[in-house]
Design a protein around this motif. Sequence first.
Motif, mmCIF file in Angstrom:
data_model
loop_
_atom_site.group_PDB
_atom_site.id
_atom_site.type_symbol
_atom_site.label_atom_id
_atom_site.label_comp_id
_atom_site.label_asym_id
_atom_site.label_seq_id
_atom_site.Cartn_x
_atom_site.Cartn_y
_atom_site.Cartn_z
ATOM 1 N N ASN A 179 0.871 -1.299 -0.158
ATOM 2 C CA ASN A 179 0.101 0.010 -0.017
ATOM 3 C C ASN A 179 0.791 1.213 0.092
ATOM 4 O OD1 ASN A 179 -2.496 -1.245 -0.201
ATOM 5 N ND2 ASN A 179 -2.648 -1.556 2.050
ATOM 6 N N ASP A 180 1.957 1.245 0.746
ATOM 7 C CA ASP A 180 2.790 2.339 0.785
ATOM 8 C C ASP A 180 3.467 2.695 -0.448
ATOM 9 O OD1 ASP A 180 2.372 3.083 3.325
ATOM 10 O OD2 ASP A 180 3.979 2.003 4.044
ATOM 11 N N SER A 222 -2.436 -3.240 -4.916
ATOM 12 C CA SER A 222 -3.198 -2.544 -3.949
ATOM 13 C C SER A 222 -4.474 -2.132 -4.494
ATOM 14 C CB SER A 222 -2.410 -1.284 -3.398
ATOM 15 O OG SER A 222 -3.012 -0.586 -2.313
ATOM 16 N N ARG A 288 -9.395 -4.151 8.657
ATOM 17 C CA ARG A 288 -9.710 -2.567 9.177
ATOM 18 C C ARG A 288 -11.008 -2.457 10.063
ATOM 19 N NH1 ARG A 288 -6.481 -2.104 4.760
ATOM 20 N NH2 ARG A 288 -5.327 -0.451 4.638
ATOM 21 N N HIS A 331 0.098 -3.712 14.209
ATOM 22 C CA HIS A 331 -0.132 -2.305 13.380
ATOM 23 C C HIS A 331 0.791 -1.325 14.081
ATOM 24 C CE1 HIS A 331 -3.368 -4.230 11.064
ATOM 25 N NE2 HIS A 331 -3.848 -4.544 12.215
ATOM 26 N N LEU A 335 -4.678 2.479 10.589
ATOM 27 C CA LEU A 335 -5.171 2.009 9.204
ATOM 28 C C LEU A 335 -6.324 3.059 8.939
ATOM 29 C CD1 LEU A 335 -4.856 -1.660 8.866
ATOM 30 C CD2 LEU A 335 -3.079 -0.090 8.406
ATOM 31 N N THR A 389 -6.816 8.492 0.587
ATOM 32 C CA THR A 389 -6.100 7.585 0.929
ATOM 33 C C THR A 389 -6.052 7.618 2.674
ATOM 34 O OG1 THR A 389 -4.354 7.652 -0.554
ATOM 35 C CG2 THR A 389 -3.693 6.885 1.540
ATOM 36 N N GLU A 393 -5.667 4.539 5.219
ATOM 37 C CA GLU A 393 -4.285 4.652 5.747
ATOM 38 C C GLU A 393 -4.078 5.957 6.716
ATOM 39 O OE1 GLU A 393 -2.307 2.155 5.387
ATOM 40 O OE2 GLU A 393 -3.255 1.183 4.058
ATOM 41 N N THR A 395 -1.249 7.711 6.488
ATOM 42 C CA THR A 395 0.100 8.037 5.725
ATOM 43 C C THR A 395 0.157 9.510 5.841
ATOM 44 O OG1 THR A 395 -0.258 6.361 4.286
ATOM 45 C CG2 THR A 395 1.133 8.036 3.526
#
Length: 431
Positions: A179-180, A222, A288, A331, A335, A389, A393, A395
Amino acid sequence: MTSSLPDPIAAAQRFFGSAEFSSILTTVIFGTLFSSHALIRMLGNPGFSAMVATLVVAALLSAISQHREVSWSERIPLTVVVFVLWCALSVAWTSKTGATLSALNFQIGVALLGLYIGAFRDVIQMVRALGNALRVLLGVSLGLEILSGLLIDMPIVFLGIEGHLAQGGPIQGIFGSRNDLAFVAVIALITFGIEWRTRSVPPGLAWGSIVLATALLLFSGSAIQIGVAFCVAVTLLAMMAIRRRPLAERRNWQIVFFTGAALAAFLAWMFRSPIVTQLRATKELETRLTLWQSVMDTARQHPLEGWGWVGAWPNGVQPYFAINFDDGTRHQSALGAFFDLYLQVGLVGLALFVVLLVVALVRSLLVATSRQSVVYLWPSLVLVALSITSLAESTILTGAGWLLLVIAASAASQNMSWRNRLRPTLADLSP
């Protein structure tokens, strides 16, 4: 007899204040933050932190050398400042002061790097620097995946590369997870596309970069980021359609666009389970949903203020250790950025972040649909990718995602700042 040697301070100011130094520093900042996983695996957290601290010092020296060229009051988004201040206040109630202070240092350091880039580099210069950095990182990722999956047929454990290229993926590159890697590939596609449209690189290089990013996105497997790429493409088509309308009609079309986007976002959230199922990401969704339920149960113990800002979840620290223990996982985030915000900085911090994101997104979209140059599409498309995103996520809260958010918010603030519009009014009122 006078010395012919130059004044050391003046020489240092010319060096740190030069356009060449700013250009190189910007590229290095992007390269460092986007390759954080690989750098931490090779250097450890102290080594990576030292690299970021060095970049912050270099950026501050460069900013000081160019302080007469920039009005900081116009370049710093107040929404970013207020959100960071609330995160800093969480030191007062967190049970793990050390973890919070460490996370704050990193958050503020990356924010300073983002503000530096936003203040001293034009959008096209940002795009060129990011494009150069991502070409190298994606190229290295593909090379290592070929080495691991085809040539030696064994994982590169210390980088987290599992060597599944021969089976068609999923692959991770040097970014730690599929995913990254896919997120970086989506940002790269946006950046390479702007490079091609602005002719800032040769067409062959632009198309080769686009093919590279597309291949890595597909091999990552992904479903989440493929969905993000689709939403970015739809947004791009909508903005291009608005840009082609006569100036007198654009305001009405902008209102229609924002209304439709808000409705689409609401519907996507309401029907997220069927959508993810159609994308064949049911297993990821189940993971998730289980994690989000645990996060929500824990967050309700401190609903307004949260447990304290920590960014990426530290090992062995409560309540994150308990959440992972209950789920039998390891984790490093919830997420989902909004779940992480609710857990760490409460409803107040979540509201401040939503204001930051929405203001930056609206400003950037208005600029993108009003300005003639296509380069102004870059901040808006990056923010769209980050926003979508963030639903699956975290991120956007740390590292490269946080850097991009600050840069895009800063760029949007410069072009549509209420302080710029207020200044002439105050000047007229002054005696």
